[in-house]
Enzyme design. Structure first.
Site, PDB file in Angstrom:
ATOM      1  N   SER A 132      67.714  28.779  45.802  1.00 50.21           N
ATOM      2  CA  SER A 132      68.002  27.423  45.332  1.00 50.21           C
ATOM      3  C   SER A 132      69.230  27.523  44.444  1.00 50.21           C
ATOM      4  O   SER A 132      69.444  28.556  43.785  1.00 50.21           O
ATOM      5  CB  SER A 132      66.847  26.838  44.504  1.00 50.21           C
ATOM      6  N   TYR A 145      60.360  26.318  37.518  1.00 50.61           N
ATOM      7  CA  TYR A 145      61.123  26.462  38.759  1.00 50.61           C
ATOM      8  C   TYR A 145      62.462  27.150  38.498  1.00 50.61           C
ATOM      9  O   TYR A 145      62.829  28.113  39.170  1.00 50.61           O
ATOM     10  CB  TYR A 145      61.352  25.081  39.376  1.00 50.61           C
TER      11      TYR A 145
END
Length: 254
Positions: A132, A145
């Site tokens: 990501s 996250y």
């Protein structure tokens, strides 16, 4: 067709939908033999049935041996794609932090631990980590996250620098917003930061295969992330101030 993946034994975790399903479809279209893994057995079977693959449902941390057997004894490409988009601040529950760490980082470590002895003996293997852009930058409103995706990127980087001379090829995919269930679940922060430039999962698969053809470690489906990454390194205080401005916009919108 990409010669490097033709007839290769490929495992894709978290492939019941989103980026994982797009990767599984693309590998199959390129002539690979694909194991489709997902915690949701029905979704794994549906994608496997669509592409002529093999469904191996279950925890992504523990499926290497079963996937290897399903592929006839050899895994050539492993896509560590399963992940959790855990939101929250430092105050998130211990369980939230532990689950994010376990799936976003330790599942990659466990897979590498199981795969590397064979790969290093053979002198070849390919590890694909769906990280990501949050692993290069950060994500507003999602401390678990962001932190664990930094960990996933660091592990992929470490694998590459440690074993590339022994035939291991590593790719770290770092998209921003992708039109998946995870983006939908990201709420107002995702709407503000990610949705305006979101791309389709197939675009992520295209970027990976272009990176495979060019043997490139860092895969940026959003090319502008390279500029953000440079700015973060060159002028961290200016970059942090800019991100804090976005944080304030989010707080005002709430």
């Amino acid at each position: 067709m990409v010669e490097a993946v033709q007839d290769a034994g490929v495992v894709v975790t978290g492939a019941g939908g989103g980026i994982g399903a797009a990767l599984a479809r693309r590998f199959a279209a390129e002539g690979a033999r694909v194991v489709v893994n997902d915690l949701d057995a029905d979704r794994a079977k549906a994608v496997a049935g669509e592409i002529g693959g093999i469904a191996v449902p279950g925890d992504a941390s523990a499926i290497v041996a079963e996937a290897r057997d399903a592929l006839g004894g050899t895994v050539d490409v492993y896509c560590a794609n399963a992940g959790l988009g855990s939101g929250g601040t430092e105050a998130a529950e211990e369980e939230v932090w532990a689950q994010a760490w376990d799936l976003n980082v330790m599942a990659h470590v466990r897979a590498a631990r199981a795969l590397l002895p064979d790969w290093l003996e053979r002198g070849e293997g390919r590890f694909v980590s769906t990280v990501s852009a949050a692993g290069l930058l950060t994500m507003i409103g999602a401390a678990p996250y962001s932190v664990t995706k930094h960990g996933a990127f660091a592990f992929a980087e470490w694998l590459s620098l440690t074993y590339r001379h022994r035939g291991l090829k590593v790719h770290a995919i770092c998209p921003q917003g992708v039109r998946t269930d995870m983006l939908t679940a990201s709420g107002s922060a995702g709407e503000l930061v990610l949705a305006p430039t979101a791309i389709d999962p197939d675009d992520v698969a295209d970027a990976l295969f272009e990176g495979i053809e060019n043997n490139r470690f860092l895969i940026l489906p959003h090319p502008e992330v390279a500029g953000y990454y440079r700015a973060r390194a060159a002028e961290p205080d200016r970059w942090l101030a800019g991100m804090n401005h976005i944080q304030q916009k989010l707080e005002a919108a709430r």
